[in-house]
Write a protein that holds these residues in place. Structure first.
Motif, PDB file in Angstrom:
ATOM      1  N   PHE A 230       0.818  -1.206   0.000  1.00 32.93           N
ATOM      2  CA  PHE A 230       0.000   0.000   0.000  1.00 32.93           C
ATOM      3  C   PHE A 230       0.852   1.256   0.000  1.00 32.93           C
ATOM      4  CE2 PHE A 230      -4.033  -1.945   2.110  1.00 32.93           C
ATOM      5  CZ  PHE A 230      -4.442  -2.425   0.887  1.00 32.93           C
ATOM      6  N   PRO A 231       0.316   2.365  -0.493  1.00 35.42           N
ATOM      7  CA  PRO A 231       1.059   3.627  -0.536  1.00 35.42           C
ATOM      8  C   PRO A 231       1.249   4.233   0.853  1.00 35.42           C
ATOM      9  CG  PRO A 231      -1.197   3.950  -1.308  1.00 35.42           C
ATOM     10  CD  PRO A 231      -1.026   2.475  -1.096  1.00 35.42           C
TER      11      PRO A 231
ATOM     12  N   GLU B 221      -0.368  16.464   1.816  1.00 37.77           N
ATOM     13  CA  GLU B 221       0.934  16.297   2.443  1.00 37.77           C
ATOM     14  C   GLU B 221       0.753  16.054   3.935  1.00 37.77           C
ATOM     15  OE1 GLU B 221       4.842  18.840   2.436  1.00 37.77           O
ATOM     16  OE2 GLU B 221       3.764  19.071   0.531  1.00 37.77           O
ATOM     17  N   SER B 222       1.511  15.120   4.460  1.00 40.80           N
ATOM     18  CA  SER B 222       1.430  14.806   5.884  1.00 40.80           C
ATOM     19  C   SER B 222       2.725  15.210   6.565  1.00 40.80           C
ATOM     20  CB  SER B 222       1.190  13.305   6.070  1.00 40.80           C
ATOM     21  OG  SER B 222       1.221  12.967   7.425  1.00 40.80           O
TER      22      SER B 222
ATOM     23  N   THR C 290       0.026   4.694   9.624  1.00 42.33           N
ATOM     24  CA  THR C 290      -0.582   3.473  10.159  1.00 42.33           C
ATOM     25  C   THR C 290      -1.137   2.609   9.030  1.00 42.33           C
ATOM     26  OG1 THR C 290      -2.803   4.409  10.375  1.00 42.33           O
ATOM     27  CG2 THR C 290      -1.272   4.747  12.240  1.00 42.33           C
ATOM     28  N   GLY C 291      -1.443   1.369   9.367  1.00 40.84           N
ATOM     29  CA  GLY C 291      -2.037   0.468   8.383  1.00 40.84           C
ATOM     30  C   GLY C 291      -3.364   0.991   7.864  1.00 40.84           C
ATOM     31  N   LYS C 292      -4.191   1.547   8.753  1.00 49.33           N
ATOM     32  CA  LYS C 292      -5.488   2.115   8.341  1.00 49.33           C
ATOM     33  C   LYS C 292      -5.285   3.296   7.407  1.00 49.33           C
ATOM     34  CE  LYS C 292      -9.939   3.809   9.368  1.00 49.33           C
ATOM     35  NZ  LYS C 292     -10.058   4.509   8.157  1.00 49.33           N
ATOM     36  N   GLU C 293      -4.315   4.161   7.719  1.00 55.14           N
ATOM     37  CA  GLU C 293      -4.035   5.308   6.843  1.00 55.14           C
ATOM     38  C   GLU C 293      -3.559   4.841   5.475  1.00 55.14           C
ATOM     39  OE1 GLU C 293      -2.765   8.656  10.190  1.00 55.14           O
ATOM     40  OE2 GLU C 293      -1.299   7.172   9.523  1.00 55.14           O
TER      41      GLU C 293
ATOM     42  N   ASP D 216      -6.512   3.767   3.522  1.00 57.91           N
ATOM     43  CA  ASP D 216      -7.234   4.950   3.045  1.00 57.91           C
ATOM     44  C   ASP D 216      -6.540   5.565   1.833  1.00 57.91           C
ATOM     45  OD1 ASP D 216      -9.107   4.606   5.049  1.00 57.91           O
ATOM     46  OD2 ASP D 216      -8.236   6.142   6.370  1.00 57.91           O
ATOM     47  N   LEU D 217      -5.206   5.620   1.857  1.00 58.93           N
ATOM     48  CA  LEU D 217      -4.442   6.155   0.725  1.00 58.93           C
ATOM     49  C   LEU D 217      -4.606   5.267  -0.508  1.00 58.93           C
ATOM     50  CD1 LEU D 217      -1.183   7.182   2.633  1.00 58.93           C
ATOM     51  CD2 LEU D 217      -2.892   8.735   1.660  1.00 58.93           C
ATOM     52  N   PHE D 218      -4.645   3.958  -0.299  1.00 59.69           N
ATOM     53  CA  PHE D 218      -4.869   3.013  -1.391  1.00 59.69           C
ATOM     54  C   PHE D 218      -6.243   3.252  -2.013  1.00 59.69           C
ATOM     55  CE2 PHE D 218      -6.729  -1.140  -2.603  1.00 59.69           C
ATOM     56  CZ  PHE D 218      -5.897  -1.450  -3.671  1.00 59.69           C
ATOM     57  N   ASN D 219      -7.263   3.369  -1.172  1.00 55.34           N
ATOM     58  CA  ASN D 219      -8.621   3.594  -1.674  1.00 55.34           C
ATOM     59  C   ASN D 219      -8.735   4.920  -2.419  1.00 55.34           C
ATOM     60  OD1 ASN D 219      -9.713   1.146  -0.811  1.00 55.34           O
ATOM     61  ND2 ASN D 219     -10.082   1.940   1.244  1.00 55.34           N
TER      62      ASN D 219
END
Length: 196
Positions: A125-126, A132-133, A139-142, A145-148
């Motif tokens: 995953f990306p 920009e962060s 995190t895995g959840k983030e 979310d980036l993948f989606n």
């Protein structure tokens, strides 16, 4: 063909990515995972029919064509000199930076005639997206979310064929890319270490 050229392509574990990143460029070039990814891109091009056209973009935090001066252009599979120059260029790449899959997918808009198939060579995953962060970790959840976010930018009806070189600590990636393959009518492959 979208080829992941981010730092994670240096190894299957985060610890070894950090170690390898601090080694010489020659050592980074010899990273087994990176060499497999390049061989995979070469294998894919060799399998293309003679009458077809293709392009290879590399992506990390940005996405660029692997052969300079060919942005938005389709390359002919019959042009052996061009293909040789393309892989000479790819062999000079040193994987670095994070992974922005959204930027990779947005390159599809550069083509006047859209692709009829997409091959994605990546390891998970990306870690970056449209915003920009300032955080040093994701995190895995983030990452999901980036993948989606990236997947939602894809044109409808484009088959996405993912070749995933798994990364330790990214357990959701295989399921996510498999679901993308099913949804897009593409394919998903997570090859053994001796392929291709």
């Amino acid at each position: 063909i979208l080829l992941d050229v981010s730092a994670s392509m240096l190894s299957d574990t985060l610890v070894n990515v950090i170690r390898r990143r601090n080694m010489s460029e020659a050592s980074q070039q010899r990273a087994e995972k990176w060499r497999r990814a390049k061989r995979t891109a070469e294998w894919l091009v060799a399998q293309l029919p003679n009458e077809s056209q293709f392009q290879i973009y590399g992506f990390s935090t940005a996405a660029t064509p692997m052969l300079e001066g060919t942005a938005g252009q389709w390359l002919d599979t019959t042009d052996r000199d061009l293909i040789e120059n393309l892989f000479v260029s790819i062999n000079k790449i040193i994987p670095k930076d994070g992974t922005n899959l959204l930027q990779a997918f947005l390159t599809l808009d550069e083509f006047e005639e859209p692709p009829d198939n997409l091959f994605l060579i990546t390891d998970g995953f990306p870690t970056q997206g449209s915003r920009e962060s300032r955080k040093s970790t994701v995190t895995g959840k983030e990452r999901l979310d980036l993948f989606n976010e990236a997947v939602n930018s894809l044109p409808r009806g484009l088959p996405v064929n993912t070749i995933l070189f798994t990364m330790q600590g990214d357990p959701l990636a295989a399921a996510g890319f498999w679901q993308l393959a099913v949804k897009s009518r593409g394919s998903f492959l997570s090859p053994s270490r001796d392929w291709p």
